[in-house]
Design an enzyme around this catalytic site. Sequence first.
Site, mmCIF file in Angstrom:
data_model
loop_
_atom_site.group_PDB
_atom_site.id
_atom_site.type_symbol
_atom_site.label_atom_id
_atom_site.label_comp_id
_atom_site.label_asym_id
_atom_site.label_seq_id
_atom_site.Cartn_x
_atom_site.Cartn_y
_atom_site.Cartn_z
ATOM 1 N N SER A 157 -15.590 7.746 13.267
ATOM 2 C CA SER A 157 -15.132 6.442 13.740
ATOM 3 C C SER A 157 -13.680 6.240 13.356
ATOM 4 O O SER A 157 -13.167 6.882 12.446
ATOM 5 C CB SER A 157 -15.968 5.326 13.101
ATOM 6 O OG SER A 157 -15.630 5.178 11.728
ATOM 7 N N ASP A 158 -12.997 5.361 14.079
ATOM 8 C CA ASP A 158 -11.730 4.876 13.554
ATOM 9 C C ASP A 158 -12.062 3.888 12.430
ATOM 10 O O ASP A 158 -13.199 3.426 12.297
ATOM 11 C CB ASP A 158 -10.900 4.216 14.650
ATOM 12 C CG ASP A 158 -9.402 4.294 14.357
ATOM 13 O OD1 ASP A 158 -9.037 4.464 13.186
ATOM 14 O OD2 ASP A 158 -8.601 4.169 15.300
ATOM 15 N N LEU A 159 -11.070 3.574 11.629
ATOM 16 C CA LEU A 159 -11.318 2.790 10.425
ATOM 17 C C LEU A 159 -11.988 1.456 10.752
ATOM 18 O O LEU A 159 -11.455 0.655 11.519
ATOM 19 C CB LEU A 159 -9.996 2.548 9.684
ATOM 20 C CG LEU A 159 -10.084 1.840 8.341
ATOM 21 C CD1 LEU A 159 -10.952 2.630 7.372
ATOM 22 C CD2 LEU A 159 -8.687 1.628 7.773
ATOM 23 N N SER A 217 -14.413 0.755 12.645
ATOM 24 C CA SER A 217 -14.829 0.470 14.021
ATOM 25 C C SER A 217 -16.340 0.282 14.155
ATOM 26 O O SER A 217 -16.804 -0.393 15.073
ATOM 27 C CB SER A 217 -14.357 1.576 14.976
ATOM 28 O OG SER A 217 -15.060 2.782 14.783
#
Length: 806
Positions: A330-332, A334
């Site tokens: 995941s992006d941070l 997300s």
Amino acid sequence: MAAVYARYLYEKNMKSMKIKYLLIWGMTGLFLTGQAQVLPYKNSKLPITDRVDDLLGRMTVEEKVGQLSKLLGWEMYEKSGKTVRASQKLKDVVKQQHIGLLWATLRADPWTQKTLTNGLSSKEAAQATNAIQRFMLDSTRLGIPLLLSEEAPHGHMAIGATVFPTAIGQASTWNPTLIQSMASAIARETSAVGGKNGYGPVLDLARDPRWSRTEETYGEDPYLIGQMGKAMVTGFQGTKIGEADKIISTLKHFVAYAVPEGGHNGGSVSVGERALLQYFLPPFEQAVKAGAASVMTAYNSIDGVPCSANPWLLNDILRKQWGFQGFVVSDLLSISGLNGGHGTATDAVDAAQQSLNAGLDVDLSGSGYNQNLLEAVKTGRVDQQTLDRAVARVLYQKFALGLFDRPYVDEKAVDKKVGTKEHLDLARKVAREAVVLLKNDNQLLPLSKSLKRIAVIGPNADNMYNQLGDYTAPQPEEKVKTVLAGIRAAVSKNTQVDYVKGCAIRDTTASDIAVAVRAASEADVTVLVLGGSSARDFKTSYQATGAANVDSGASTLSDMESGEGFDRASLDLLGDQLKLLQALQATGKPLVLVTIMGRPLNLNWAAAHVPAIVNAWYPGQEGGLAIADVLFGDYNPAGRLPISIARYVGQLPVHYNHTKPKHHDYVESDAKPLYAFGYGLSYTSFTYSNLRVALAEQVDDFACTVRVDVKNTGNRDGEEVVQLYAIDEVSSVVTPVKQLKKFTRQAIKQGETKELSFVLTKEDLKLWGLDKQWKTEKGKFTLLLGGSSDDAKLTGEFVLAKDYAF
């Protein structure tokens, strides 16, 4: 090996693993009298899939969930004098969460509050990662090493590492071979200090420059992005994961992140399935097929489905269609966005189960999965096989990288690998090849080195951080070569170089245009350096994701107008920059404008009134020397724009390859951009002739060979970027007005003619049909050859007699 691993991922279950390893233990005789027990997962002679099987069979559910947690790494070491050790924070989170990965352990910037004083030198970074890994191997039950992921889009984001031009500049080189060499250098520096996973390349299709992260992209064209992406992945990873001085790549951001509504970072996007498949996904597909081992999901949603919980993207497209066998991260924060901003999950447990079931393996934050995923597993919302599959993907990469067998780095070898002269020379080369000459009336450039007096003016003329871009660590002043430093190094001792800042990028409280005008009036020529900045300072506040908060009420404005979180409503030069430009032009003295910026800004007035314009994007630490090389003719520029420069925000989107029909003009302006995709000038000239198109159709494919002669007709050696575009004249679905299909950057000596050739196949001309199948349709295709998307030197055509299926 890949086939075995893929079969394992989808067919294995816990029962068969336990049976298998009773057999393996007996057959290999691992219990030897008088010797320590060697567990199968620690046996480097076994196949990786077997080692993964064994280790999974020994892990508790809590340990498995922990392996999917990637925490912020800069909190995981402590520095005291010359000693660097694992922090208490690391020991606590390992005990509580059994974590498997760390992110940005060696990162230094205002967000992390790591400076040149309290941050880590390269040698200290190696000590830190060794201390962290030593704790993991010696003080945890199973001794599973951590996978350390680092930001590395234009150099490792750590103190001491080489800073290359940002991605938009890398793309301006139109030279994938050079970018592969650059990526190899970044991998060497990152690996030397213990990082084994580099975040990059960014493969977002940037079609709205108001979006704050345009500088991190390779521009607006899927083919160019794909070629650059493949080069980065190959440079990072080599031919086989686990090679010395290599790291694995994480592709960002999956997918369509760069076209948010209104340019708002992380906002929703409005693209359909066909647009995704034909334009936004192909760069990722190319990079995946080049071997990329990791993919990061984007913050945005597509058609109402967040990318971090989209099984069609993560399982159907990425894994089943493309055969991706790495892990998805995941992006941070997300995952938390599902029960936060997106509002598609009832609570954090629901968000965790949605993401994992959709195919998202790793949580970047440590808070999205952790206890939430554990609860989802224990209550049956995530089954054991799905959890094991995700954990196996992470463990496989750890084994492939050699982390279990070679967990430590050589601290004594760091100085031979990080910030070397070879890498500095490479950074200068990339910066030179990225420079785009936009205008050069009456051959004002190149300048003479024997001019008596040169005025160097502007907010970006001598500001080292303004030329480095976002995702850059703190730098000692002597390391970064500004434009002023580059000019002073280039000219003779008899040339007087005067410097006046004139104004800031945004702030207007300290402008001194009168002094700048006086300096220009007394000079033979003025070099004015304007543009933008992604330079973060320690006064900026940050969101939990690391994006900057824009403080419009601050008494003194920072220069930062680009970089993550700094979306724009206009593309105008901010502050007093235009006033300064106009005042200097009014002196009547020769004026050269150099732009250093992270996004295409409004250059209308300059294009109409300034005789010479040079664009360098964010050129990195050697950028000043590279720009001076171009200004004084030591290097003949050949960079080409990877993104169109609009005349007005109201034109957006203005990418060259929009779908048919052709755009008509506005009431106030024509529809064309100020400078089109692929545009760039040279100090020499080239002519195109003798176009030959030969088509050979076969049963399942065809080969269309395109040959052209390109001659250097100018008075100096140079490079030409030859671009081949195609138009599908009649198709069952709407296609672009033109589309880049091939290109090559060629050095051609004065008076020399080179024959260049390209080959098109069905893969190059396919479309997603009405029947939801890939096909290349019969009919007429027009070919355009030239040095820009809007300047075809030669036109040809060919006709396919039948359709080609896939």
